[in-house]
Design an enzyme around this catalytic site. Structure first.
Site, PDB file in Angstrom:
ATOM      1  N   LYS A 128       0.882  -1.175   0.000  1.00 20.27           N
ATOM      2  CA  LYS A 128       0.000   0.000   0.000  1.00 20.27           C
ATOM      3  C   LYS A 128       0.912   1.215   0.000  1.00 20.27           C
ATOM      4  O   LYS A 128       1.335   1.695   1.043  1.00 20.27           O
ATOM      5  CB  LYS A 128      -0.900  -0.015   1.252  1.00 20.27           C
ATOM      6  CG  LYS A 128      -2.237   0.719   1.126  1.00 20.27           C
ATOM      7  CD  LYS A 128      -2.116   2.193   0.845  1.00 20.27           C
ATOM      8  CE  LYS A 128      -1.670   3.014   2.040  1.00 20.27           C
ATOM      9  NZ  LYS A 128      -1.427   4.439   1.652  1.00 20.27           N
ATOM     10  N   CYS A 175      13.907  10.958   5.626  1.00 22.76           N
ATOM     11  CA  CYS A 175      13.912  10.558   7.047  1.00 22.76           C
ATOM     12  C   CYS A 175      15.329  10.589   7.601  1.00 22.76           C
ATOM     13  O   CYS A 175      15.521  10.589   8.803  1.00 22.76           O
ATOM     14  CB  CYS A 175      13.347   9.165   7.195  1.00 22.76           C
ATOM     15  SG  CYS A 175      14.347   7.943   6.350  1.00 22.76           S
ATOM     16  N   GLU A 232       9.492  17.196  14.137  1.00 26.30           N
ATOM     17  CA  GLU A 232      10.061  16.867  12.823  1.00 26.30           C
ATOM     18  C   GLU A 232       9.389  17.802  11.808  1.00 26.30           C
ATOM     19  O   GLU A 232       8.188  17.717  11.575  1.00 26.30           O
ATOM     20  CB  GLU A 232       9.773  15.405  12.452  1.00 26.30           C
ATOM     21  CG  GLU A 232      10.345  15.041  11.092  1.00 26.30           C
ATOM     22  CD  GLU A 232       9.959  13.638  10.616  1.00 26.30           C
ATOM     23  OE1 GLU A 232       8.816  13.221  10.835  1.00 26.30           O
ATOM     24  OE2 GLU A 232      10.820  12.986   9.994  1.00 26.30           O
TER      25      GLU A 232
HETATM   26  P1  NAD Z   1       2.565   9.233   6.948  1.00 25.50           P
HETATM   27  O1  NAD Z   1       2.769   8.584   8.273  1.00 25.50           O
HETATM   28  O2  NAD Z   1       1.601  10.348   6.844  1.00 25.50           O
HETATM   29  O3  NAD Z   1       2.053   8.132   5.880  1.00 25.50           O
HETATM   30  C1  NAD Z   1       2.719   6.904   5.733  1.00 25.50           C
HETATM   31  C2  NAD Z   1       1.711   5.864   5.252  1.00 25.50           C
HETATM   32  O4  NAD Z   1       0.691   5.731   6.242  1.00 25.50           O
HETATM   33  C3  NAD Z   1       1.026   6.238   3.948  1.00 25.50           C
HETATM   34  O5  NAD Z   1       0.919   5.084   3.142  1.00 25.50           O
HETATM   35  C4  NAD Z   1      -0.327   6.749   4.383  1.00 25.50           C
HETATM   36  O6  NAD Z   1      -1.347   6.467   3.460  1.00 25.50           O
HETATM   37  C5  NAD Z   1      -0.587   5.981   5.669  1.00 25.50           C
HETATM   38  N1  NAD Z   1      -1.368   6.763   6.638  1.00 25.50           N
HETATM   39  C6  NAD Z   1      -1.379   8.113   6.794  1.00 25.50           C
HETATM   40  N2  NAD Z   1      -2.213   8.456   7.791  1.00 25.50           N
HETATM   41  C7  NAD Z   1      -2.736   7.308   8.282  1.00 25.50           C
HETATM   42  C8  NAD Z   1      -3.654   7.024   9.326  1.00 25.50           C
HETATM   43  N3  NAD Z   1      -4.215   7.985  10.084  1.00 25.50           N
HETATM   44  N4  NAD Z   1      -3.961   5.733   9.568  1.00 25.50           N
HETATM   45  C9  NAD Z   1      -3.430   4.759   8.837  1.00 25.50           C
HETATM   46  N5  NAD Z   1      -2.551   4.970   7.833  1.00 25.50           N
HETATM   47  C10 NAD Z   1      -2.205   6.236   7.554  1.00 25.50           C
HETATM   48  O7  NAD Z   1       4.005   9.634   6.403  1.00 25.50           O
HETATM   49  P2  NAD Z   1       4.354  10.487   5.098  1.00 25.50           P
HETATM   50  O8  NAD Z   1       3.955  11.894   5.332  1.00 25.50           O
HETATM   51  O9  NAD Z   1       3.870   9.783   3.895  1.00 25.50           O
HETATM   52  O10 NAD Z   1       5.945  10.360   5.107  1.00 25.50           O
HETATM   53  C11 NAD Z   1       6.800  11.189   5.850  1.00 25.50           C
HETATM   54  C12 NAD Z   1       7.164  10.566   7.176  1.00 25.50           C
HETATM   55  O11 NAD Z   1       7.766   9.292   6.970  1.00 25.50           O
HETATM   56  C13 NAD Z   1       8.191  11.386   7.945  1.00 25.50           C
HETATM   57  O12 NAD Z   1       7.830  11.385   9.305  1.00 25.50           O
HETATM   58  C14 NAD Z   1       9.485  10.621   7.735  1.00 25.50           C
HETATM   59  O13 NAD Z   1      10.463  10.805   8.731  1.00 25.50           O
HETATM   60  C15 NAD Z   1       8.980   9.224   7.730  1.00 25.50           C
HETATM   61  N6  NAD Z   1       9.918   8.320   7.087  1.00 25.50           N
HETATM   62  C16 NAD Z   1      10.644   7.491   7.881  1.00 25.50           C
HETATM   63  C17 NAD Z   1      11.571   6.647   7.332  1.00 25.50           C
HETATM   64  C18 NAD Z   1      12.380   5.720   8.194  1.00 25.50           C
HETATM   65  O14 NAD Z   1      13.077   4.898   7.656  1.00 25.50           O
HETATM   66  N7  NAD Z   1      12.314   5.813   9.505  1.00 25.50           N
HETATM   67  C19 NAD Z   1      11.763   6.635   5.941  1.00 25.50           C
HETATM   68  C20 NAD Z   1      11.002   7.492   5.144  1.00 25.50           C
HETATM   69  C21 NAD Z   1      10.076   8.344   5.737  1.00 25.50           C
END
Ligand code: NAD
Length: 507
Positions: free
Chosen positions: A183, A291, A392
């Site tokens: 997903k 990230c 962040e």
């Molecule tokens: P996000 O948490 O908003 O979304 C990530 C995934 O979760 C998406 O597929 C989204 O559809 C889903 N999602 C969003 N809200 C949700 C909810 N309420 N319930 C269930 N699923 C939900 O993250 P983003 O904005 O897409 O990405 C940026 C974030 O990801 C930053 O915090 C970044 O640091 C983090 N990140 C971490 C790593 C790591 O390796 N630790 C790598 C890349 C990105």
């Protein structure tokens, strides 16, 4: 969801990918995909509901017995063909990532390359799945281990690496003999569909790899489906925590990687120009939407003033524009909402009393007036209690804190709730060694600003940057996607003692 514009309804609707074919979802919900450089909606993305997730699980479950029983070498051969196709399509995948995320094309090429390296790692799966064997663990008794696939696995991924982060997961899971449902982020859905097509072309049996799109509804259906046995998540910390807790409650294996606030500690003996160049790339590359981006610099002692001056001089010169623009070094942010949120943090930093050295709020890009651009921003004299330090921000905003000693700097980093990546800049081996030993962070760089582990090591943070035990890809990825079985064997012969009622000891 991205904000739709009036042209949105006329844009093409994408599909889900279930059982080796593009299919339409059963419900009416959808979102829009925007090109952040122009602000225009480019396509619509269908949102899966519980019924669609169930269809994907049924396809993945049906494909599982044959795939898990295929010899690892045969699975590896499919991975090799997939690898070749991914290499041949690297530019197209980078173009899709750049168009939907906004990052520059060379940056996107690099991130696709890092993802492809995980496929290279997964091609070695026959070796990685080898078990342990002990002859005569007891008299006439042997022991060996099996590594067996977990079952149907799912991956839920963020917007910032449309190709690389999914590739952290599914090549390893599938090479181990699992089937997979991805997903991807609904903001950047196209590259996953392209990878599904390429995997089919490589000879992957239908149902082994499926792609569903959507938001919380699709995610919740994954978390609550009893037919899914393991979930890998990468995204923000609050959602990572939610995924971890829900999966644990539902008895699923889970690894949930969260957000970050990555510090670079700069000691007074560091090479100034080398360090400033490294920090500029790490803070503003991909507009800070990584990230592993460095978002906080801890300048120790006298290096603070010259470092801030050099950072400002270099950051000011960064060319901002569309990701496919000639010579562009930094693209737009992913959505207008995210751009506004990051700009709001700059307002907050000013109100909190931090010193705004460089202000990106008025960034304009000629010919791209509707793009989601924000210029490079630098704050100095930031304090640990300020919101611009604690949160962040995930944008091109670098904050500089001052520390009097390495002890103070290490204590600051360790007090932060995140623990994804960090780096120290110094010419002292002793100081670097101490930092490496004492710092409570999962990935550490010594004069390396973004220490993203190569594919044959494992990637993962500590504390609020990872919920779960095992990191992704590398040996830990293989462990996550397999279950260990220990087999104890005895072949009776005339000397074998008769079994008794006491606890057997084998010595
Ligand atoms: P996000 O948490 O908003 O979304 C990530 C995934 O979760 C998406 O597929 C989204 O559809 C889903 N999602 C969003 N809200 C949700 C909810 N309420 N319930 C269930 N699923 C939900 O993250 P983003 O904005 O897409 O990405 C940026 C974030 O990801 C930053 O915090 C970044 O640091 C983090 N990140 C971490 C790593 C790591 O390796 N630790 C790598 C890349 C990105």
């Amino acid at each position: 969801m991205n904000s739709p514009n009036e042209k949105a309804v006329s844009q093409p609707m994408m599909s889900l990918w279930i059982n080796g074919a593009a299919v339409q979802p059963s419900g009416p919900r959808s979102g829009v995909v925007t090109n952040p450089a122009t602000g225009q909606v480019t396509r619509r993305v269908p949102f899966a509901n519980a019924q669609d997730i169930d269809a994907a699980v049924k396809a993945a479950s049906a494909a599982l017995p044959a795939w898990r029983n295929a010899p690892p070498l045969r699975r590896a051969r499919v991975m090799q063909k997939f690898l070749a196709l991914m290499q041949a399509n690297q530019k197209e995948l980078a173009r899709l990532a750049s168009e939907e995320h906004g990052k520059t094309l060379p940056d996107a090429m690099g991130s696709v390359q890092r993802g492809i390296e995980v496929i290279e790692f997964a091609c070695g799966i026959p070796h990685l799945l080898k078990g342990e064997y002990t002859e005569n663990a007891g008299s006439g008794v042997d022991c060996h281990t099996l590594r067996q696939p977990v079952g149907v696995c799912a991956g839920i991924t963020p917007f910032n690496f449309p190709v690389m982060v999914p590739l952290w997961m599914f090549p390893v899971a599938i090479a181990c003999g699992n089937t997979f449902i991805l997903k991807p982020s609904e903001k950047v859905p196209s590259a996953s569909m392209k990878m599904a097509e390429l995997f089919k072309e490589a000879g992957l049996p239908d149902g082994v790899f499926n792609v569903v799109h959507g938001d919380k509804e699709a995610v919740d259906a994954i978390l609550n489906h009893p037919g899914i046995h393991a979930v890998s998540f990468v995204g923000s910390t609050p959602i990572a925590k939610y995924i971890y807790e829900t999966c644990a409650r539902n008895g699923k294996r889970v690894q949930a990687l969260g957000g970050a606030k990555n510090h670079a500690v700069v000691l007074p003996d560091a090479d100034l120009e080398f360090t400033a160049d490294a920090l500029i790339g790490a803070a503003y590359g991909s507009a800070g939407e990584r990230c592993m981006a460095i978002s906080a610099v801890v300048a120790v002692g006298a290096i603070g003033d010259p470092l801030v001056k050099m950072l400002a001089d270099k950051a000011r010169k960064i060319k901002v524009g569309p990701g496919d623009g000639e010579g562009v070094e930094m693209g737009p942010l992913v959505t207008s909402a995210h751009r506004d949120k990051v700009a709001g943090y700059i307002d907050t930093g000013v109100a909190e009393g931090a010193q705004l050295v460089l202000d990106g709020r008025n960034q304009k890009v000629a010919g791209h007036e509707n793009g989601f651009f924000l210029g490079t921003t630098l704050f100095d004299r930031v304090k640990p209690e300020m919101k611009i330090y604690k949160d962040e921000i995930f944008g091109p905003v670098l904050v500089v804190l001052r520390a009097a000693s390495i002890e103070e700097a290490i204590a600051l980093v360790n007090a932060n709730p995140y623990g994804n990546g960090t780096a120290i800049f110094t010419n002292s081996g002793g100081a670097a060694r101490r930092f490496e030993e004492e710092i409570q962070v999962g990935m550490v760089g010594v004069n390396v600003p973004i220490p993203v582990p190569v594919a044959f090591y494992s990637f993962g943070g500590w504390k609020s940057s990872l919920f779960g035990d095992l990191h992704v890809h590398g040996v830990e990825g293989v462990k996550f996607y397999t279950r260990t079985k220990v087999v104890t064997t005895r072949w009776p012969h005339e000397d074998t003692p008769a079994a008794g009622l006491n606890m057997p000891t084998l010595g």
